[in-house]
Design an enzyme around this catalytic site. Sequence first.
Site, mmCIF file in Angstrom:
data_model
loop_
_atom_site.group_PDB
_atom_site.id
_atom_site.type_symbol
_atom_site.label_atom_id
_atom_site.label_comp_id
_atom_site.label_asym_id
_atom_site.label_seq_id
_atom_site.Cartn_x
_atom_site.Cartn_y
_atom_site.Cartn_z
ATOM 1 N N LEU A 165 0.871 -1.327 0.041
ATOM 2 C CA LEU A 165 0.157 0.096 0.152
ATOM 3 C C LEU A 165 0.698 0.981 0.086
ATOM 4 O O LEU A 165 1.735 1.478 0.918
ATOM 5 C CB LEU A 165 -0.803 -0.092 1.394
ATOM 6 C CG LEU A 165 -2.062 0.593 1.377
ATOM 7 C CD1 LEU A 165 -3.113 0.156 0.424
ATOM 8 C CD2 LEU A 165 -2.541 0.560 2.805
ATOM 9 N N HIS A 166 0.701 1.958 -1.219
ATOM 10 C CA HIS A 166 1.680 3.416 -0.880
ATOM 11 C C HIS A 166 1.202 4.471 -1.924
ATOM 12 O O HIS A 166 1.407 5.594 -1.841
ATOM 13 C CB HIS A 166 2.848 2.901 -1.531
ATOM 14 C CG HIS A 166 2.939 2.867 -2.979
ATOM 15 N ND1 HIS A 166 2.546 1.521 -3.573
ATOM 16 C CD2 HIS A 166 3.296 3.940 -4.052
ATOM 17 C CE1 HIS A 166 2.498 1.709 -5.046
ATOM 18 N NE2 HIS A 166 3.266 2.975 -5.191
ATOM 19 N N ARG A 167 -0.305 4.187 -2.535
ATOM 20 C CA ARG A 167 -0.868 5.413 -3.297
ATOM 21 C C ARG A 167 -1.049 6.570 -2.165
ATOM 22 O O ARG A 167 -1.801 6.285 -1.463
ATOM 23 C CB ARG A 167 -1.987 4.867 -3.994
ATOM 24 C CG ARG A 167 -1.913 4.012 -4.947
ATOM 25 C CD ARG A 167 -1.614 4.355 -6.380
ATOM 26 N NE ARG A 167 -0.992 3.209 -7.219
ATOM 27 C CZ ARG A 167 -0.056 3.434 -8.021
ATOM 28 N NH1 ARG A 167 0.648 4.778 -7.986
ATOM 29 N NH2 ARG A 167 0.408 2.553 -8.567
ATOM 30 N N ASP A 212 -2.331 -1.744 -3.936
ATOM 31 C CA ASP A 212 -2.599 -0.624 -4.739
ATOM 32 C C ASP A 212 -1.497 -0.398 -5.784
ATOM 33 O O ASP A 212 -1.518 0.663 -6.391
ATOM 34 C CB ASP A 212 -2.985 0.604 -4.178
ATOM 35 C CG ASP A 212 -1.934 1.037 -3.061
ATOM 36 O OD1 ASP A 212 -0.585 0.607 -3.144
ATOM 37 O OD2 ASP A 212 -1.987 1.847 -2.188
#
Length: 371
Positions: A207-209, A287
């Site tokens: 998860l990094h967006r 993501d």
Amino acid sequence: MLKVINVVGARPNFMKVAPIVEAMRQRATEFAPLVVHTGQHYDAQMSDAFFRDLALPEPDAYLGVGSGSHAEQTAAVMQRFEPIVIAEKPDWVIVVGDVNSTLACALCCAKMGVRVAHVEAGLRSRDRSMPEELNRLVTDQLSDLLLTPSPDAGANLLAENIPGERIRFVGNVMIDSLYTQLERANRSTIREELGVGRGKDYAVLTLHRPANVDDRAPLERILSALEQIGTRLPVIFPAHPRTRRRLEEFGLMERFAAHDSRLRLIEPLGYLDFLRLFSGAKLVLTDSGGIQEETTALSIPCLTLRENTERPITITHGTNRLVGTDTGTITREAFDALDHPRASLPPLWDGQAADRILNALLEKEMMNPKR
Ligand code: UD1
């Protein structure tokens, strides 16, 4: 002999450039490759680990741009890349993917009249609030050769009035890296280190967006879903530095401590350890763009925690499901994916894309030697 500068900047670039550089080294009478690292990603686990794991040669130039706003980062890459292009006079510059370094180097070259090939051209999420979508649109408009990973990408480019003779369908070069490195990845002991070896069921999350991690609300919705999924199988989360910082800022780290072994936050992993980890997972939640493709290539069920994807082929021809960030939807789809896994493979995801990219460059060169 074609002199080609291969640009890398951020984590998702390394596995796309490695097979291209290796193929050029194999065909040394036809290609003289250089590697330029912009330094957009610089932490050991975000950069050095990938050079090592993918056997990428040391960069011929390191621009050290580091972090900053989009404008700062893009401008810094352009300023530092321009003198390299002037000094090296390459026949072609290859940019990959959709990060700020991709756009910056393509723009720099287009203005200097140096030919650019874009690998992974034509992907569209149609969501212009994503920085990557803007990078993709502009890079494709500026590039002389558009190398696409899937048929939908070519259709997107034609719909934007890009002439067909600039487009070549070459397949997915990231899958070249995946197949090449699978055997080496099997030597990683990461599953045992994390207590999920010997066929134990587990899920992996990335998860990094900004849309998911920069605001508290979506991050909390996702965490609530993970807690429910964690009742069925442990979830391992190698956290991007950006996400870890947000979790700390929002006071959400305690949710991991409370759930301890069911929801496990760890440092980002290198390429081989990550490959070993996700290739044994029953489910991946992400993501990321690339991981949607890597899970499809290995038939691992994948939930994409976004409202749209620029990689629809992973849904129509793969294991991916687009689920957004609603707690109930994520949980329901996760259980369904675990109970009803599916698998198939998009065309030309066969581990041979790098050679097709090199052939496309040579063909283009023969058709039009000078710009
Ligand atoms: C970038 C790409 C994104 C890609 C992602 C993969 C753009 C617009 N975004 O996002 O498309 O999916 O890489 O990781 O190019 N940081 C570190 N160490 C590093 C690099 C970054 O701590 O080595 C931290 C910094 O605080 C930085 C933040 O992460 O400000 C964001 O880094 P940045 O490169 O701006 O964007 P990513 O979120 O990594």
